[in-house]
Design an enzyme around this catalytic site. Sequence first.
Site, PDB file in Angstrom:
ATOM      1  N   LYS A 173      13.958  43.311  52.855  1.00  0.00           N
ATOM      2  CA  LYS A 173      15.364  43.201  53.273  1.00  0.00           C
ATOM      3  C   LYS A 173      16.102  44.237  52.438  1.00  0.00           C
ATOM      4  CE  LYS A 173      19.222  41.590  52.753  1.00  0.00           C
ATOM      5  NZ  LYS A 173      20.361  42.532  52.520  1.00  0.00           N
ATOM      6  N   GLY A 226      18.545  41.332  41.975  1.00  0.00           N
ATOM      7  CA  GLY A 226      19.961  41.211  42.324  1.00  0.00           C
ATOM      8  C   GLY A 226      20.677  40.354  41.299  1.00  0.00           C
ATOM      9  N   SER A 227      21.768  39.769  41.730  1.00  0.00           N
ATOM     10  CA  SER A 227      22.625  39.038  40.795  1.00  0.00           C
ATOM     11  C   SER A 227      22.037  37.669  40.449  1.00  0.00           C
ATOM     12  CB  SER A 227      24.009  38.864  41.414  1.00  0.00           C
ATOM     13  OG  SER A 227      23.904  38.077  42.578  1.00  0.00           O
ATOM     14  N   GLU A 248      14.415  39.312  39.248  1.00  0.00           N
ATOM     15  CA  GLU A 248      14.873  40.337  38.294  1.00  0.00           C
ATOM     16  C   GLU A 248      16.387  40.374  38.412  1.00  0.00           C
ATOM     17  OE1 GLU A 248      13.031  41.625  36.178  1.00  0.00           O
ATOM     18  OE2 GLU A 248      10.998  41.682  36.966  1.00  0.00           O
ATOM     19  N   CYS A 282      21.086  46.997  35.526  1.00  0.00           N
ATOM     20  CA  CYS A 282      20.887  45.680  34.925  1.00  0.00           C
ATOM     21  C   CYS A 282      20.740  45.834  33.421  1.00  0.00           C
ATOM     22  CB  CYS A 282      19.674  45.014  35.530  1.00  0.00           C
ATOM     23  SG  CYS A 282      18.219  46.063  35.509  1.00  0.00           S
ATOM     24  N   GLU A 377      28.378  39.633  33.615  1.00  0.00           N
ATOM     25  CA  GLU A 377      27.981  40.979  34.018  1.00  0.00           C
ATOM     26  C   GLU A 377      29.013  41.559  34.980  1.00  0.00           C
ATOM     27  OE1 GLU A 377      24.814  41.513  36.850  1.00  0.00           O
ATOM     28  OE2 GLU A 377      23.862  42.985  35.539  1.00  0.00           O
TER      29      GLU A 377
END
Length: 480
Positions: A173, A226-227, A248, A282, A377
């Site tokens: 995706k 991603g978040s 991650e 990140c 973040e």
Amino acid sequence: MIEIPNVVAGEERPAAGGEWFEKLAPATGEPISRAARSRAVDVGAAVAAAEQAQPAWAARTVEERGRILRRIAQLLERDREAVAAVVADETGKSPKDARAETDGAIELGYFIAGEGRRFYGKTIPSATPNRQAMTLRQPLGVAGLIIAANTPIANVAWKVFPALLCGNAAVLKGSEDSPRTALVFARLAAEAGLPAGVLDVVHGLGPEAGQPLVEDERVAVVSFTGSTAVGRMIARVAGERLAKVCLELGGKNPLVVCDDANLEKAAQAAALSAFSNAGQRCAAGSRLIVFDAVYDRFRDLLVEKASTQKVGPTDDDDFGPVINERQLANMLAAVARAREAGATVVTGGEQLERPGFYIPPTIVEDVAIDAELSSTELFGPITTLHRVADFEEALTAANASPYALTAAIWTNSIHRGHEFLHRIVAGGVQVNGPTYGFEPHVPFGGLRNSGTGWREPGTEALDVYSDWKTVYVTHDPEAA
Ligand code: NAD
């Protein structure tokens, strides 16, 4: 306008419902493409294609799979300029940064392809005579891969190469912020001879196209970059059906500057950690923890570096825009809230007045280590400065975070360096280095809200995408 279809069973096709979503260029705010707005039906078709293609792919030797992956890496290298141009267009980063990122993806491709000749397990002696134990890697089946857009071609490579080497088929995706990069990769994979269906690509929005992939019972492993908020949701949904989940996630990475550090070099590393790639890493250095004795000098050096940073999409610039308007609005709002709460914005903090999604280097001080700005973040070129008395206070502050992805310390003391690398809670740490820049052949990942313990890439990535089979062989059974 460029149209970006899905790739299912080797065929490029629009979403079944005929819907599209627009992708804007971060550098200008103008539309540059539209991509298939996939729904569950499209994701289901992609998973079916992957499921059908997977057994034959897994039946090939791992060396042969590695050879095809190497060919993909070679084609990426052949098309380096064109791939980098797409990355630059979709992210707004400079062509030179896009090329460097593409080089990382190529390097990763070669590294993982080489693992096709080192697909090691163990041989283990048995307590029973004439019996030998060993472990073999086995594929999981269909891998669902969901990625962010901060380093689009690297993010694709980081997941697709190891997933396929291990004998899985994959449904990727793509990020809605970098759909064309995923398509370009899929086209090169097909040209390299990857059988149809082994890599399927769907585009779309997270809840519409990502979630059905996470929910699909046929997807054996979900690997997500991603978040933390989305990762948490994915862990819940995929955990319910006991799928393997690699997450991650975000970071709020500390860089500690001790009183014996080379301040010039430390400020350089801090500026790169905080601002390069517009802070969209990140592993960005978003908390700078500085000994009181050198705080003012370090701040002045950092402010000077920030003032010389050029912001824009060309090779003359140091970093480009952030990826979209929503992210930019989040950052500006967070800085504004911090200011209202008493923080001092030393430099930056406001959107640049020009088209596109630009924010200058932003340094904020007078913020508690557990304030919103220093514990959330932001994924932009924003960093906070924290004054500490000594090493112990620095270490405590560095560890006082919901995240634990990377960290760095600047010191000339071997003792402090070692103390720090042992006692910091982080997936990766650098002594006298930036908080980012982990190479394709080393494991990378985080603890706490930064991940669930898996590591990509390095050879450790193979552990995400394969499972162990323990085998006993008894020879000479008559004698046994
Ligand atoms: P995001 O979580 O908003 O989106 C990432 C991906 O998840 C996108 O493809 C999105 O479509 C998809 N998604 C969103 N909602 C979903 C849902 N309900 N179900 C399934 N999929 C869904 O993240 P972002 O803002 O695009 O990326 C930035 C984040 O990525 C930062 O937190 C950053 O730290 C993290 N990141 C982590 C690493 C790492 O290795 N630890 C590397 C790069 C980026």
